[in-house]
Design a protein around this motif. Structure first.
Motif, PDB file in Angstrom:
ATOM      1  N   ARG A 164     -17.380  16.111 -37.839  1.00  0.00           N
ATOM      2  CA  ARG A 164     -18.466  15.953 -36.872  1.00  0.00           C
ATOM      3  C   ARG A 164     -18.080  14.870 -35.870  1.00  0.00           C
ATOM      4  O   ARG A 164     -17.354  13.928 -36.211  1.00  0.00           O
ATOM      5  CB  ARG A 164     -19.782  15.541 -37.563  1.00  0.00           C
ATOM      6  N   GLU A 165     -18.599  14.979 -34.671  1.00  0.00           N
ATOM      7  CA  GLU A 165     -18.410  13.906 -33.711  1.00  0.00           C
ATOM      8  C   GLU A 165     -19.157  12.669 -34.186  1.00  0.00           C
ATOM      9  O   GLU A 165     -20.292  12.762 -34.667  1.00  0.00           O
ATOM     10  CB  GLU A 165     -18.918  14.310 -32.331  1.00  0.00           C
ATOM     11  N   ARG A 166     -18.525  11.509 -34.070  1.00  0.00           N
ATOM     12  CA  ARG A 166     -19.177  10.248 -34.434  1.00  0.00           C
ATOM     13  C   ARG A 166     -20.007   9.779 -33.246  1.00  0.00           C
ATOM     14  O   ARG A 166     -19.501   9.679 -32.125  1.00  0.00           O
ATOM     15  CB  ARG A 166     -18.140   9.203 -34.827  1.00  0.00           C
ATOM     16  N   VAL A 167     -21.253   9.470 -33.492  1.00  0.00           N
ATOM     17  CA  VAL A 167     -22.178   9.131 -32.416  1.00  0.00           C
ATOM     18  C   VAL A 167     -22.850   7.789 -32.699  1.00  0.00           C
ATOM     19  O   VAL A 167     -22.745   7.231 -33.792  1.00  0.00           O
ATOM     20  CB  VAL A 167     -23.255  10.229 -32.246  1.00  0.00           C
ATOM     21  N   VAL A 168     -23.546   7.295 -31.679  1.00  0.00           N
ATOM     22  CA  VAL A 168     -24.323   6.063 -31.808  1.00  0.00           C
ATOM     23  C   VAL A 168     -25.799   6.424 -31.706  1.00  0.00           C
ATOM     24  O   VAL A 168     -26.223   7.124 -30.791  1.00  0.00           O
ATOM     25  CB  VAL A 168     -23.948   5.055 -30.695  1.00  0.00           C
ATOM     26  N   ARG A 169     -26.576   5.926 -32.654  1.00  0.00           N
ATOM     27  CA  ARG A 169     -28.019   6.176 -32.680  1.00  0.00           C
ATOM     28  C   ARG A 169     -28.739   4.848 -32.900  1.00  0.00           C
ATOM     29  O   ARG A 169     -28.118   3.810 -33.109  1.00  0.00           O
ATOM     30  CB  ARG A 169     -28.366   7.154 -33.794  1.00  0.00           C
ATOM     31  N   MET A 170     -30.055   4.901 -32.845  1.00  0.00           N
ATOM     32  CA  MET A 170     -30.842   3.711 -33.119  1.00  0.00           C
ATOM     33  C   MET A 170     -31.200   3.676 -34.604  1.00  0.00           C
ATOM     34  O   MET A 170     -31.769   4.635 -35.136  1.00  0.00           O
ATOM     35  CB  MET A 170     -32.127   3.699 -32.285  1.00  0.00           C
ATOM     36  N   GLY A 171     -30.844   2.579 -35.271  1.00  0.00           N
ATOM     37  CA  GLY A 171     -31.204   2.390 -36.667  1.00  0.00           C
ATOM     38  C   GLY A 171     -32.285   1.341 -36.801  1.00  0.00           C
ATOM     39  O   GLY A 171     -32.844   0.859 -35.810  1.00  0.00           O
ATOM     40  N   ILE A 172     -32.551   0.952 -38.011  1.00  0.00           N
ATOM     41  CA  ILE A 172     -33.597  -0.041 -38.265  1.00  0.00           C
ATOM     42  C   ILE A 172     -33.251  -1.378 -37.610  1.00  0.00           C
ATOM     43  O   ILE A 172     -34.117  -2.062 -37.053  1.00  0.00           O
ATOM     44  CB  ILE A 172     -33.800  -0.231 -39.786  1.00  0.00           C
ATOM     45  N   ASP A 173     -31.949  -1.731 -37.646  1.00  0.00           N
ATOM     46  CA  ASP A 173     -31.525  -3.036 -37.128  1.00  0.00           C
ATOM     47  C   ASP A 173     -30.841  -2.954 -35.768  1.00  0.00           C
ATOM     48  O   ASP A 173     -30.194  -3.905 -35.331  1.00  0.00           O
ATOM     49  CB  ASP A 173     -30.576  -3.698 -38.131  1.00  0.00           C
ATOM     50  N   GLY A 174     -30.961  -1.815 -35.093  1.00  0.00           N
ATOM     51  CA  GLY A 174     -30.335  -1.678 -33.783  1.00  0.00           C
ATOM     52  C   GLY A 174     -29.382  -0.497 -33.746  1.00  0.00           C
ATOM     53  O   GLY A 174     -29.557   0.482 -34.473  1.00  0.00           O
ATOM     54  N   PHE A 175     -28.370  -0.585 -32.904  1.00  0.00           N
ATOM     55  CA  PHE A 175     -27.415   0.511 -32.765  1.00  0.00           C
ATOM     56  C   PHE A 175     -26.568   0.642 -34.019  1.00  0.00           C
ATOM     57  O   PHE A 175     -26.188  -0.339 -34.649  1.00  0.00           O
ATOM     58  CB  PHE A 175     -26.491   0.261 -31.562  1.00  0.00           C
ATOM     59  N   GLU A 176     -26.272   1.891 -34.381  1.00  0.00           N
ATOM     60  CA  GLU A 176     -25.404   2.155 -35.521  1.00  0.00           C
ATOM     61  C   GLU A 176     -24.657   3.462 -35.298  1.00  0.00           C
ATOM     62  O   GLU A 176     -25.119   4.349 -34.582  1.00  0.00           O
ATOM     63  CB  GLU A 176     -26.208   2.231 -36.820  1.00  0.00           C
TER      64      GLU A 176
ATOM     65  N   ALA B 188     -16.059 -14.610 -28.044  1.00  0.00           N
ATOM     66  CA  ALA B 188     -15.708 -16.021 -28.248  1.00  0.00           C
ATOM     67  C   ALA B 188     -14.520 -16.165 -29.194  1.00  0.00           C
ATOM     68  O   ALA B 188     -14.521 -17.000 -30.100  1.00  0.00           O
ATOM     69  CB  ALA B 188     -16.911 -16.801 -28.757  1.00  0.00           C
ATOM     70  N   HIS B 189     -13.504 -15.304 -28.995  1.00  0.00           N
ATOM     71  CA  HIS B 189     -12.239 -15.370 -29.732  1.00  0.00           C
ATOM     72  C   HIS B 189     -12.385 -15.060 -31.218  1.00  0.00           C
ATOM     73  O   HIS B 189     -11.536 -15.449 -32.022  1.00  0.00           O
ATOM     74  CB  HIS B 189     -11.572 -16.740 -29.545  1.00  0.00           C
ATOM     75  N   ALA B 190     -13.456 -14.361 -31.581  1.00  0.00           N
ATOM     76  CA  ALA B 190     -13.653 -13.957 -32.977  1.00  0.00           C
ATOM     77  C   ALA B 190     -14.096 -12.499 -33.011  1.00  0.00           C
ATOM     78  O   ALA B 190     -14.747 -12.008 -32.072  1.00  0.00           O
ATOM     79  CB  ALA B 190     -14.703 -14.834 -33.654  1.00  0.00           C
ATOM     80  N   TYR B 191     -13.732 -11.810 -34.077  1.00  0.00           N
ATOM     81  CA  TYR B 191     -14.147 -10.412 -34.212  1.00  0.00           C
ATOM     82  C   TYR B 191     -15.659 -10.329 -34.397  1.00  0.00           C
ATOM     83  O   TYR B 191     -16.277 -11.194 -35.022  1.00  0.00           O
ATOM     84  CB  TYR B 191     -13.431  -9.743 -35.389  1.00  0.00           C
ATOM     85  N   ALA B 192     -16.246  -9.276 -33.837  1.00  0.00           N
ATOM     86  CA  ALA B 192     -17.694  -9.098 -33.874  1.00  0.00           C
ATOM     87  C   ALA B 192     -18.020  -7.650 -34.197  1.00  0.00           C
ATOM     88  O   ALA B 192     -17.147  -6.773 -34.193  1.00  0.00           O
ATOM     89  CB  ALA B 192     -18.302  -9.505 -32.535  1.00  0.00           C
ATOM     90  N   ASP B 193     -19.274  -7.382 -34.472  1.00  0.00           N
ATOM     91  CA  ASP B 193     -19.753  -6.021 -34.711  1.00  0.00           C
ATOM     92  C   ASP B 193     -19.748  -5.269 -33.381  1.00  0.00           C
ATOM     93  O   ASP B 193     -20.425  -5.688 -32.432  1.00  0.00           O
ATOM     94  CB  ASP B 193     -21.170  -6.083 -35.288  1.00  0.00           C
ATOM     95  N   PRO B 194     -19.003  -4.148 -33.260  1.00  0.00           N
ATOM     96  CA  PRO B 194     -18.937  -3.437 -31.986  1.00  0.00           C
ATOM     97  C   PRO B 194     -20.292  -2.927 -31.487  1.00  0.00           C
ATOM     98  O   PRO B 194     -20.453  -2.686 -30.285  1.00  0.00           O
ATOM     99  CB  PRO B 194     -18.002  -2.258 -32.281  1.00  0.00           C
ATOM    100  N   PHE B 195     -21.258  -2.767 -32.404  1.00  0.00           N
ATOM    101  CA  PHE B 195     -22.535  -2.184 -32.013  1.00  0.00           C
ATOM    102  C   PHE B 195     -23.652  -3.220 -31.869  1.00  0.00           C
ATOM    103  O   PHE B 195     -24.772  -2.881 -31.500  1.00  0.00           O
ATOM    104  CB  PHE B 195     -22.948  -1.122 -33.038  1.00  0.00           C
ATOM    105  N   ALA B 196     -23.329  -4.488 -32.143  1.00  0.00           N
ATOM    106  CA  ALA B 196     -24.375  -5.511 -32.169  1.00  0.00           C
ATOM    107  C   ALA B 196     -24.754  -6.015 -30.783  1.00  0.00           C
ATOM    108  O   ALA B 196     -25.928  -6.243 -30.501  1.00  0.00           O
ATOM    109  CB  ALA B 196     -23.936  -6.687 -33.048  1.00  0.00           C
TER     110      ALA B 196
END
Length: 349
Positions: free
Chosen positions: A166-178, A248-256
């Protein structure tokens, strides 16, 4: 001056209206906003690129282009083109080294961010800016550099589920984008040897990168010239989720924090090479960045700089290590060259 639009809100409204959107569409919207609203390079930004590590990097790149230009007959009308030139630091170092070799080309930038264009103009007031490659000169040899450019182009992802790919998609979850699997089967996009992968497996591609490479390669085929692609990635055979965010030079959540973090994915050099060869150009590499730089004389350049500025010897040595060591940029970053018809093969490969 009005505040920039909230891209998170715009993406959320888009999902509410149209339903889940592709990873590709999400990444494209986030990065367009990101690069249009900030100077992300440097200690005060989110990341540091090789030209910011040391002048040596740009000097070697410039001399590599000057060398192939000389062996191609020193065409007087050749132009230097940089894709995504950041602050203009790399171009500054390249031009300085090229001038020593007798090459003083007209400078063209492919840049869509008004903010970054202003930064570039501080160093290069006589540069010529373009939104796309379509408006580049059509009758002159092109010396093209893409350093950490292709990694920022949006990727398309497929995910294996118990019901198939399946194509991977972005949707709205309880805590934001997922991210989540979409509804549409995508077997036609999957290589035969991966048709029956384990659930959760991901295949990633970058259609925009392949399309752009085909267009550039056709230009090189028709006009002559060379393109150097320098980026982090892999040479085919790999698959999986490489989407990442840096803040800020640190890895982060791509969807946050879409639009507030730099979203990138590893470059598939085999796919780029295939697109270039299909357009009739010749491809060299990819090779590891460290190997390429050392083979073109980086060690000698570092030693010369240290002799001329002994108080900076430790700083120069650290920069050399960062550019070449396998645990730094030396191994993950690759260099690939694409050359037009009747142009000689570049050095370092």
């Amino acid at each position: 001056m009005s505040a920039p639009p909230d891209i998170s809100r715009e993406i959320a409204q888009l999902i509410e209206t149209e339903g889940p959107i592709s990873i590709e569409r999400f990444m494209d919207a986030a990065n367009r906003h990101y690069y249009a609203t900030r100077d992300a390079i440097g200690a005060a930004g989110d990341f540091i690129t090789a030209p910011e590590v040391s002048q040596m990097f740009g000097e070697i790149v410039g001399l590599a282009l000057a060398d192939i230009w000389q062996r191609a007959g020193r065409p007087a009308d050749a132009v230097l083109v940089e894709l995504g030139p950041g602050r203009g630091t790399l171009a500054d170092d390249m031009l300085r080294a090229m001038k020593v070799a007798g090459l003083e080309p007209e400078l063209h930038f492919i840049e869509t961010s008004p903010l970054l264009r202003e930064k570039q103009a501080d160093l290069h007031p006589h540069a010529i800016w373009h939104d796309t490659i379509q408006t580049l000169p059509t009758d002159r040899p092109l010396l093209i550099v893409a350093n950490e450019f292709f990694d920022a182009l949006p990727v398309h992802q497929l995910v294996m589920t118990f019901n198939g790919w399946r194509e991977r998609v972005v949707r709205m979850g309880i805590d934001g984008f997922e991210a989540a699997p979409g509804e549409t089967s995508k077997y036609g996009d999957v290589p035969m040897h991966l048709r029956h992968a384990d659930p959760g497996g991901i295949i990633e591609s970058c259609p925009m990168a392949r399309k752009l490479m085909r267009a550039i390669a056709r230009r090189l085929h028709n006009q002559g010239g060379v393109m150097l692609v320098i980026d982090y990635g892999y040479d085919g055979g790999a698959h999986g989720d490489t989407l990442q965010a840096v803040h800020a030079h640190a890895y982060a959540d791509p969807f946050a924090r879409p639009g507030a973090s730099d979203l990138t994915a590893h470059v598939d050099f085999a796919a780029l090479a295939g697109s270039a060869r299909a357009a009739g150009t010749h491809v060299e590499g990819p090779v590891e960045q460290g190997q390429w730089l050392v083979s073109l004389g980086l060690s000698d350049r570092a030693a010369a700089l240290a002799r001329n500025a002994p108080r900076r010897a430790e700083e120069i040595g650290e920069a050399y290590r960062r550019l070449t060591h396998p645990s730094e940029m030396g191994q993950l970053f690759k260099v690939m060259a694409v050359t037009g018809r009747r142009w000689p093969a570049p050095g370092g490969f």
